[in-house]
Scaffold this motif. Structure first.
Motif, PDB file in Angstrom:
ATOM      1  N   SER A   1       0.812  -1.224   0.000  1.00 56.82           N
ATOM      2  CA  SER A   1       0.000   0.000   0.000  1.00 56.82           C
ATOM      3  C   SER A   1       0.839   1.266   0.000  1.00 56.82           C
ATOM      4  N   VAL A   2       2.140   1.153   0.309  1.00 58.78           N
ATOM      5  CA  VAL A   2       2.997   2.347   0.385  1.00 58.78           C
ATOM      6  C   VAL A   2       4.223   2.216  -0.518  1.00 58.78           C
ATOM      7  N   SER A   3       4.104   1.428  -1.602  1.00 57.79           N
ATOM      8  CA  SER A   3       5.231   1.216  -2.503  1.00 57.79           C
ATOM      9  C   SER A   3       4.723   0.763  -3.869  1.00 57.79           C
ATOM     10  N   ARG A   4       5.671   0.649  -4.787  1.00 58.46           N
ATOM     11  CA  ARG A   4       5.397  -0.008  -6.069  1.00 58.46           C
ATOM     12  C   ARG A   4       5.902  -1.439  -5.913  1.00 58.46           C
ATOM     13  N   PHE A   5       4.974  -2.353  -5.860  1.00 58.11           N
ATOM     14  CA  PHE A   5       5.211  -3.686  -5.309  1.00 58.11           C
ATOM     15  C   PHE A   5       4.994  -4.751  -6.384  1.00 58.11           C
ATOM     16  N   THR A   6       5.927  -5.707  -6.440  1.00 51.03           N
ATOM     17  CA  THR A   6       5.786  -6.833  -7.367  1.00 51.03           C
ATOM     18  C   THR A   6       6.072  -8.134  -6.619  1.00 51.03           C
ATOM     19  N   LEU A   7       5.187  -9.099  -6.804  1.00 50.60           N
ATOM     20  CA  LEU A   7       5.327 -10.423  -6.188  1.00 50.60           C
ATOM     21  C   LEU A   7       5.378 -11.461  -7.299  1.00 50.60           C
ATOM     22  N   VAL A   8       6.486 -12.200  -7.377  1.00 51.46           N
ATOM     23  CA  VAL A   8       6.653 -13.255  -8.379  1.00 51.46           C
ATOM     24  C   VAL A   8       6.952 -14.549  -7.628  1.00 51.46           C
ATOM     25  N   SER A   9       6.191 -15.596  -7.911  1.00 43.06           N
ATOM     26  CA  SER A   9       6.381 -16.836  -7.162  1.00 43.06           C
ATOM     27  C   SER A   9       6.094 -18.057  -8.025  1.00 43.06           C
ATOM     28  N   ARG A  10       6.846 -19.118  -7.724  1.00 45.36           N
ATOM     29  CA  ARG A  10       6.644 -20.380  -8.432  1.00 45.36           C
ATOM     30  C   ARG A  10       6.836 -21.535  -7.464  1.00 45.36           C
ATOM     31  N   PRO A  11       5.770 -22.301  -7.184  1.00 44.13           N
ATOM     32  CA  PRO A  11       5.936 -23.529  -6.397  1.00 44.13           C
ATOM     33  C   PRO A  11       6.790 -24.536  -7.150  1.00 44.13           C
ATOM     34  N   GLY A  12       7.360 -25.470  -6.430  1.00 42.88           N
ATOM     35  CA  GLY A  12       8.266 -26.437  -7.053  1.00 42.88           C
ATOM     36  C   GLY A  12       7.623 -27.287  -8.124  1.00 42.88           C
ATOM     37  N   ASP A  13       6.318 -27.538  -8.034  1.00 44.97           N
ATOM     38  CA  ASP A  13       5.652 -28.402  -9.011  1.00 44.97           C
ATOM     39  C   ASP A  13       4.980 -27.622 -10.128  1.00 44.97           C
ATOM     40  N   ALA A  14       5.165 -26.301 -10.170  1.00 52.47           N
ATOM     41  CA  ALA A  14       4.546 -25.494 -11.225  1.00 52.47           C
ATOM     42  C   ALA A  14       5.474 -25.382 -12.430  1.00 52.47           C
ATOM     43  N   GLN A  15       4.887 -25.252 -13.624  1.00 48.14           N
ATOM     44  CA  GLN A  15       5.673 -25.152 -14.838  1.00 48.14           C
ATOM     45  C   GLN A  15       6.268 -23.770 -15.034  1.00 48.14           C
ATOM     46  N   HIS A  16       5.618 -22.751 -14.510  1.00 47.87           N
ATOM     47  CA  HIS A  16       6.132 -21.392 -14.624  1.00 47.87           C
ATOM     48  C   HIS A  16       5.634 -20.575 -13.427  1.00 47.87           C
ATOM     49  N   ALA A  17       6.201 -19.391 -13.291  1.00 44.84           N
ATOM     50  CA  ALA A  17       5.825 -18.508 -12.192  1.00 44.84           C
ATOM     51  C   ALA A  17       4.698 -17.574 -12.618  1.00 44.84           C
ATOM     52  N   MET A  18       4.058 -16.984 -11.633  1.00 44.81           N
ATOM     53  CA  MET A  18       3.059 -15.951 -11.858  1.00 44.81           C
ATOM     54  C   MET A  18       3.491 -14.695 -11.105  1.00 44.81           C
ATOM     55  N   ALA A  19       3.236 -13.549 -11.734  1.00 46.26           N
ATOM     56  CA  ALA A  19       3.628 -12.271 -11.143  1.00 46.26           C
ATOM     57  C   ALA A  19       2.399 -11.426 -10.860  1.00 46.26           C
ATOM     58  N   LEU A  20       2.436 -10.730  -9.742  1.00 40.93           N
ATOM     59  CA  LEU A  20       1.349  -9.847  -9.341  1.00 40.93           C
ATOM     60  C   LEU A  20       1.939  -8.485  -9.002  1.00 40.93           C
ATOM     61  N   GLU A  21       1.421  -7.424  -9.627  1.00 41.50           N
ATOM     62  CA  GLU A  21       1.916  -6.081  -9.376  1.00 41.50           C
ATOM     63  C   GLU A  21       0.875  -5.269  -8.611  1.00 41.50           C
ATOM     64  N   VAL A  22       1.375  -4.494  -7.649  1.00 38.26           N
ATOM     65  CA  VAL A  22       0.516  -3.615  -6.856  1.00 38.26           C
ATOM     66  C   VAL A  22       1.171  -2.234  -6.842  1.00 38.26           C
ATOM     67  N   ASP A  23       0.441  -1.214  -7.239  1.00 40.73           N
ATOM     68  CA  ASP A  23       0.984   0.142  -7.281  1.00 40.73           C
ATOM     69  C   ASP A  23       0.224   1.010  -6.285  1.00 40.73           C
ATOM     70  N   GLY A  24       0.833   1.251  -5.146  1.00 38.21           N
ATOM     71  CA  GLY A  24       0.197   2.077  -4.133  1.00 38.21           C
ATOM     72  C   GLY A  24      -1.097   1.490  -3.622  1.00 38.21           C
ATOM     73  N   GLY A  25      -1.197   0.164  -3.576  1.00 34.57           N
ATOM     74  CA  GLY A  25      -2.392  -0.498  -3.080  1.00 34.57           C
ATOM     75  C   GLY A  25      -3.341  -0.950  -4.171  1.00 34.57           C
ATOM     76  N   ARG A  26      -3.136  -0.550  -5.433  1.00 32.73           N
ATOM     77  CA  ARG A  26      -4.006  -0.936  -6.538  1.00 32.73           C
ATOM     78  C   ARG A  26      -3.459  -2.208  -7.168  1.00 32.73           C
ATOM     79  N   VAL A  27      -4.233  -3.292  -7.109  1.00 35.85           N
ATOM     80  CA  VAL A  27      -3.771  -4.619  -7.513  1.00 35.85           C
ATOM     81  C   VAL A  27      -4.101  -4.878  -8.978  1.00 35.85           C
ATOM     82  N   ALA A  28      -3.096  -5.300  -9.760  1.00 32.02           N
ATOM     83  CA  ALA A  28      -3.293  -5.668 -11.169  1.00 32.02           C
ATOM     84  C   ALA A  28      -3.578  -7.160 -11.280  1.00 32.02           C
ATOM     85  N   GLU A  29      -3.878  -7.611 -12.487  1.00 30.14           N
ATOM     86  CA  GLU A  29      -4.133  -9.031 -12.710  1.00 30.14           C
ATOM     87  C   GLU A  29      -2.818  -9.806 -12.758  1.00 30.14           C
ATOM     88  N   PRO A  30      -2.769 -11.037 -12.190  1.00 31.68           N
ATOM     89  CA  PRO A  30      -1.555 -11.854 -12.270  1.00 31.68           C
ATOM     90  C   PRO A  30      -1.215 -12.181 -13.717  1.00 31.68           C
TER      91      PRO A  30
END
Length: 616
Positions: free
Chosen positions: A104-133
């Protein structure tokens, strides 16, 4: 203004005010999440002290794609599901507030991949506004990127300190973590350059038994070389770690680390117990150094009392305080003079003879000072040494000085045969310097003893043992004293009447804000017992126990021991000097006088060789 619910973004920003104080707070929350996810390696990339960029990359379990949005929503967590889970929480994080608050107080990106997943998914949040993964390449694990911290809260950003200061706070927290988790590798870079690395070589560290490598790289050689290992378990509690010897003390509390069930915390009660344990071995104004790990049943400690989890609350605070105090008090009692010298002798390399071959180490008793030859090597004092001891101590620690024993006129009996190769830890006296210091030859070099400081500690410990043996005596007052107190103090006195009786006070509550004092500790009857009672009540209220009476008694005994100790310019015979050395070796805490000053120093032959450039 009518009551209405706050917008989610504002709610998260308010929560951020509690959780996110500065860049170090962000690093703490994100790295703790990585550890809870099972990470074995964590990379921390920083720019401008973390204000511009904080990137945390781990090799943990990762977050499934369908849970990414939940990860940045308030009070969503995988770590607890019920009140029972909360009461017995064992993870570092559990509130479910960190990620949404930070986002909520930054330009935030979360990228994660579980061990059994084929690829990672990324989620961006800009000042609390959540975009689509969205899909993104990434190895198994998680990366959290926080840019432009407080960009949308200018008032908060103005409170950030200089880049070097903010980086220092981050490095200090990482140092705390490195001490607690030597199994995890931590890599830090700042402004694109590698800054710090703590290796996670757990196998090597476990083989050492004491995690010496991690201790040394975090706190330095000075602490590691002066650390005493602590290990004690009782009453469902376990305390282990290291405490520094009293001669390694600090001007500030910058090397005091406490962990409760692996969580770095601050606790006034434990800090008070540590301070009391060091009470009469630390020089005035100095601070002890320690790294302590306290293990307790999670259900006996509440970790949910501070937004940033810096503090905890113990269900059995008095038990914890007493357990820590007694454990450290006993460990410090073993800081006898000569311990280091004895250890050095035991681990010293063998002397070499011609051609580099090991030479037999043997002390020729015929070269010992007169009066020290009989049975010296096998621990039996000569008759002259025994006479010197009686003269020196006058039959009672802290008693009046007596005339030194006269030198014997009869010839010494033949020396008994012995193959004992070593000298006592403090060696044997050779001379007295300026009537102040005793010079003694040890197996590894020269021992210098401050005879007054040493004798003072010996007498003090004897007086304490004598008074402990006879128990605490009370003295009734001829006229009971009425003492005006606050209502809270009166409540404590009434509730803790049995404890006060054990400390020598007979106290009853006479009214809402008054007490009647009928008896006091006999040894302290001529002091300011009213002020002492108030201090005891304050301790009982804050810590659940008090050592004020014992400390006041010890201060009086310390003064008695000081007045009874040998003075400067008092000439001692060699037997008297050696009797003092043997007493030092056998007396608890004899490495320091009653005021915390060192009583002895050791200079190795190698050190003295360097003084004179020998071998160069």
């Amino acid at each position: 203004m009518p009551i209405r619910p706050l917008p989610d973004i504002l709610v998260n920003q308010i929560a951020a005010g509690e959780v996110v104080e500065r860049p170090a707070s962000v690093v703490k929350e994100l790295v703790e999440n990585a550890i809870d996810a099972g990470a074995r390696r964590v990379d921390i990339d920083l720019e401008e002290g973390g204000a511009r960029l904080i990137r945390i990359r781990d090799d943990g379990g990762g977050i499934p794609a369908d849970e990414l949005a939940l990860a940045v929503s308030r009070h969503a967590t995988s770590k607890i599901a019920s009140l029972d889970d909360l009461e017995g929480v064992a993870t570092l994080g559990f509130r479910g507030e960190a990620l949404p608050s930070i986002a909520s107080v930054s330009r935030f990106t979360l990228v994660s991949r579980p061990g059994d997943a084929q690829h990672a998914m990324a989620l961006e949040v800009d000042g609390g506004r959540v975009a689509e993964p969205a899909p993104r390449p990434h190895p198994p694990g998680t990366t959290v990127e926080v840019r432009d911290l407080f960009f949308n809260v200018p008032a908060r950003r103005k409170f950030l300190k200089a880049e070097r200061t903010e980086l220092g706070h981050i490095e200090e927290w990482l140092r705390q973590l490195a001490l607690a988790r030597p199994d995890i590798e931590l890599r830090v870079s700042h402004n694109g350059k590698p800054s710090r690395r703590w290796k996670g070589e757990v196998d090597i560290l476990e083989q050492s038994g004491l995690f010496d490598a991690r201790l040394q790289e975090t706190l330095g050689e000075g602490f590691a070389s002066q650390a005493l290992r602590v290990e004690h378990e009782a009453a469902g509690l376990r305390l282990h770690g290291w405490i520094a010897k009293p001669n390694y003390s600090r001007a500030s509390a910058d090397q005091q680390y406490l962990y409760v069930n692996g969580r770095a915390v601050r606790d006034r009660s434990v800090a008070h117990a540590v301070k009391q344990a060091y009470a009469d071995v630390l020089f005035h104004g100095r601070q002890p150094a320690y790294v302590l790990f306290l293990s307790v049943d999670p259900r006996r400690v509440d970790v949910n009392v501070h937004p940033a989890k810096h503090e905890v609350r113990f269900r059995d605070g008095r038990l914890i305080h007493d357990f820590v105090y007694r454990t450290l008090h006993q460990a410090l009692a073993e800081t006898r003079a000569g311990i280091e010298a004895s250890s050095m002798t035991a681990h010293a390399p063998a002397a070499t003879g011609q051609g580099g071959q090991p030479a037999a180490m043997h002390w020729d008793r015929s070269q010992a000072p007169l009066g020290l030859r009989e049975g010296a090597a096998d621990g039996v004092w000569a008759r002259e040494a025994q006479a010197g001891y009686a003269a020196l101590y006058g039959g009672h620690a802290g008693g009046n000085e007596a005339t030194p024993a006269a030198a014997p006129s009869a010839p010494l009996p033949p020396l008994p045969e012995s193959s004992e190769p070593s000298l006592p830890p403090l060696g044997y006296a050779m001379a007295q310097l300026h009537g102040i210091y005793i010079l003694a030859e040890s197996a590894q070099g020269l021992i210098v003893v401050d005879m007054h400081a040493a004798h003072e500690r010996i007498g003090y410990e004897k007086l304490k043992r004598a008074h402990d043996g006879e128990g605490l005596r009370t003295q009734p007052l001829l006229v009971p004293a009425s003492i005006a107190v606050s209502e809270r103090e009166a409540e404590v006195a009434e509730r803790e009447s049995a404890t006060l009786a054990e400390l020598g006070f007979e106290v009853t509550r006479a009214g809402p804000q008054s007490l009647t004092l009928r008896a006091v500790p006999a040894l302290l009857a001529h002091g300011d017992v009213e002020a002492l009672l108030r201090d005891v009540l304050a301790d009982l209220r804050e810590h659940g126990q008090s050592r004020r009476v014992a400390e006041a008694r010890d201060e009086l005994l310390s003064t008695m021991a000081c007045h009874g100790a040998v003075r400067a310019n008092r000439r001692l015979t060699l037997p008297e000097m050696n009797a003092l050395l043997r007493e030092m070796e056998a007396t608890e805490r004899s490495g320091q006088c009653n005021h915390g000053r060192p009583t002895w120093a050791h200079f190795t032959l190698a050190e003295m060789d360097r003084w004179f450039l020998r071998g160069r």
